[in-house]
Design a protein around this motif. Structure first.
Motif, mmCIF file in Angstrom:
data_model
loop_
_atom_site.group_PDB
_atom_site.id
_atom_site.type_symbol
_atom_site.label_atom_id
_atom_site.label_comp_id
_atom_site.label_asym_id
_atom_site.label_seq_id
_atom_site.Cartn_x
_atom_site.Cartn_y
_atom_site.Cartn_z
ATOM 1 N N ASP A 90 104.150 32.312 17.357
ATOM 2 C CA ASP A 90 104.701 31.339 18.305
ATOM 3 C C ASP A 90 104.595 29.900 17.797
ATOM 4 O O ASP A 90 104.822 28.955 18.533
ATOM 5 N N MET A 91 104.250 29.720 16.529
ATOM 6 C CA MET A 91 104.151 28.394 15.938
ATOM 7 C C MET A 91 105.386 28.151 15.064
ATOM 8 O O MET A 91 105.995 29.103 14.575
ATOM 9 N N SER A 92 105.724 26.865 14.843
ATOM 10 C CA SER A 92 106.766 26.577 13.852
ATOM 11 C C SER A 92 106.208 27.009 12.491
ATOM 12 O O SER A 92 104.990 27.073 12.308
ATOM 13 N N LEU A 93 107.076 27.316 11.547
ATOM 14 C CA LEU A 93 106.659 27.789 10.212
ATOM 15 C C LEU A 93 105.791 29.043 10.314
ATOM 16 O O LEU A 93 104.867 29.230 9.537
ATOM 17 N N SER A 94 106.104 29.914 11.284
ATOM 18 C CA SER A 94 105.257 31.086 11.512
ATOM 19 C C SER A 94 105.225 31.981 10.283
ATOM 20 O O SER A 94 106.213 32.109 9.565
ATOM 21 N N GLY A 95 104.043 32.550 10.030
ATOM 22 C CA GLY A 95 103.849 33.435 8.896
ATOM 23 C C GLY A 95 103.424 32.725 7.626
ATOM 24 O O GLY A 95 102.900 33.353 6.713
ATOM 25 N N LEU A 96 103.629 31.400 7.564
ATOM 26 C CA LEU A 96 103.191 30.658 6.379
ATOM 27 C C LEU A 96 101.698 30.350 6.503
ATOM 28 O O LEU A 96 101.141 30.307 7.596
ATOM 29 N N TRP A 97 101.078 30.126 5.358
ATOM 30 C CA TRP A 97 99.639 29.838 5.320
ATOM 31 C C TRP A 97 99.422 28.339 5.300
ATOM 32 O O TRP A 97 100.260 27.578 4.811
ATOM 33 N N GLU A 98 98.282 27.929 5.840
ATOM 34 C CA GLU A 98 97.950 26.503 5.882
ATOM 35 C C GLU A 98 96.433 26.366 5.874
ATOM 36 O O GLU A 98 95.699 27.332 6.072
ATOM 37 N N PHE A 99 95.991 25.126 5.655
ATOM 38 C CA PHE A 99 94.588 24.801 5.869
ATOM 39 C C PHE A 99 94.460 24.449 7.347
ATOM 40 O O PHE A 99 95.279 23.707 7.878
ATOM 41 N N PRO A 100 93.468 25.012 8.054
ATOM 42 C CA PRO A 100 93.366 24.754 9.493
ATOM 43 C C PRO A 100 93.159 23.271 9.780
ATOM 44 O O PRO A 100 92.531 22.567 9.005
ATOM 45 N N GLY A 101 93.684 22.847 10.926
ATOM 46 C CA GLY A 101 93.581 21.444 11.323
ATOM 47 C C GLY A 101 94.602 21.155 12.388
ATOM 48 O O GLY A 101 94.995 22.047 13.132
ATOM 49 N N GLY A 102 95.056 19.917 12.451
ATOM 50 C CA GLY A 102 96.042 19.580 13.473
ATOM 51 C C GLY A 102 96.321 18.098 13.527
ATOM 52 O O GLY A 102 95.970 17.358 12.616
ATOM 53 N N LYS A 103 96.934 17.697 14.631
ATOM 54 C CA LYS A 103 97.382 16.306 14.798
ATOM 55 C C LYS A 103 96.207 15.362 15.060
ATOM 56 O O LYS A 103 95.247 15.712 15.733
ATOM 57 N N ILE A 104 96.368 14.144 14.556
ATOM 58 C CA ILE A 104 95.413 13.073 14.835
ATOM 59 C C ILE A 104 95.828 12.425 16.149
ATOM 60 O O ILE A 104 96.971 11.997 16.300
ATOM 61 N N GLU A 105 94.908 12.393 17.125
ATOM 62 C CA GLU A 105 95.194 11.750 18.417
ATOM 63 C C GLU A 105 94.932 10.253 18.300
ATOM 64 O O GLU A 105 94.181 9.797 17.436
ATOM 65 N N LYS A 106 95.541 9.497 19.207
ATOM 66 C CA LYS A 106 95.373 8.039 19.235
ATOM 67 C C LYS A 106 93.885 7.690 19.346
ATOM 68 O O LYS A 106 93.164 8.267 20.155
ATOM 69 N N GLY A 107 93.442 6.769 18.493
ATOM 70 C CA GLY A 107 92.058 6.310 18.550
ATOM 71 C C GLY A 107 91.073 7.140 17.738
ATOM 72 O O GLY A 107 89.900 6.798 17.671
ATOM 73 N N GLU A 108 91.539 8.219 17.126
ATOM 74 C CA GLU A 108 90.650 9.056 16.313
ATOM 75 C C GLU A 108 90.773 8.694 14.841
ATOM 76 O O GLU A 108 91.856 8.348 14.373
ATOM 77 N N THR A 109 89.673 8.830 14.107
ATOM 78 C CA THR A 109 89.775 8.782 12.651
ATOM 79 C C THR A 109 90.254 10.158 12.191
ATOM 80 O O THR A 109 90.107 11.146 12.931
ATOM 81 N N PRO A 110 90.800 10.260 10.979
ATOM 82 C CA PRO A 110 91.203 11.583 10.487
ATOM 83 C C PRO A 110 90.041 12.591 10.512
ATOM 84 O O PRO A 110 90.229 13.745 10.891
ATOM 85 N N GLU A 111 88.853 12.121 10.147
ATOM 86 C CA GLU A 111 87.690 13.018 10.124
ATOM 87 C C GLU A 111 87.328 13.511 11.519
ATOM 88 O O GLU A 111 87.003 14.682 11.714
ATOM 89 N N GLU A 112 87.385 12.615 12.513
ATOM 90 C CA GLU A 112 87.091 13.010 13.902
ATOM 91 C C GLU A 112 88.122 14.018 14.398
ATOM 92 O O GLU A 112 87.782 15.002 15.058
ATOM 93 N N ALA A 113 89.390 13.757 14.073
ATOM 94 C CA ALA A 113 90.461 14.667 14.490
ATOM 95 C C ALA A 113 90.241 16.054 13.893
ATOM 96 O O ALA A 113 90.397 17.072 14.579
ATOM 97 N N LEU A 114 89.863 16.091 12.632
ATOM 98 C CA LEU A 114 89.676 17.370 11.958
ATOM 99 C C LEU A 114 88.515 18.155 12.560
ATOM 100 O O LEU A 114 88.643 19.356 12.833
ATOM 101 N N ALA A 115 87.409 17.484 12.821
ATOM 102 C CA ALA A 115 86.265 18.157 13.436
ATOM 103 C C ALA A 115 86.659 18.715 14.805
ATOM 104 O O ALA A 115 86.325 19.864 15.144
ATOM 105 N N ARG A 116 87.398 17.928 15.598
ATOM 106 C CA ARG A 116 87.829 18.379 16.919
ATOM 107 C C ARG A 116 88.779 19.571 16.817
ATOM 108 O O ARG A 116 88.637 20.560 17.535
#
Length: 130
Positions: free
Chosen positions: A25-51
């Motif tokens: 049910d995701m875009s690019l379904s079946g492809l492999w990726e490194f887990p993670g996601g979008k950076i929310e407003k006010g977050e550093t990239p590292e904070e976003a990744l941990a969340r």
């Protein structure tokens, strides 16, 4: 074109790296990726990744050094992906969004079909680990 800032974790454990396969049910379904996601407003990239790792895989991780930032244009927008090395603090990855996760050696990473934005990081990791 919409620009989407995302982060991905290259989780290391005993010489292996965690790869996650995108769910049906995701875009690019079946492809492999490194887990993670979008950076929310006010977050550093590292904070976003941990969340994101906590939300997606129910794990806590130490976020380490930045690996690479790549841009890739998809039909839904331009993805700016920044990858970081990370190490598992607690928990075992649980599937909430992904079809499967797999701990791979650097050589095994090259046999998977990766989402285009993740490919430069895969190449860099494989060359660094060999």
């Amino acid at each position: 074109m919409k620009r989407i800032n995302v982060v991905g974790a290259v989780l290391l454990r005993d010489g292996t790296i965690l790869a996650a396969q995108r769910g049906t049910d995701m875009s690019l379904s079946g492809l492999w990726e490194f887990p993670g996601g979008k950076i929310e407003k006010g977050e550093t990239p590292e904070e976003a990744l941990a969340r994101e790792l906590e939300e997606e895989l129910h794990i806590t991780a130490q976020i380490g050094d930045k690996i690479e930032t790549t841009e890739h244009e998809y039909d839904f927008g331009i993805v700016i992906l920044t990858t970081f090395y990370a190490s598992l603090d607690s928990g075992e990855p649980e599937l909430t969004e992904h079809a499967q996760v797999r701990w791979c050696t650097p050589e095994e990473l090259e046999t998977l079909e990766w989402a285009p934005a993740d490919v430069p990081a895969v190449k860099k990791i494989v060359s660094e680990q060999n």
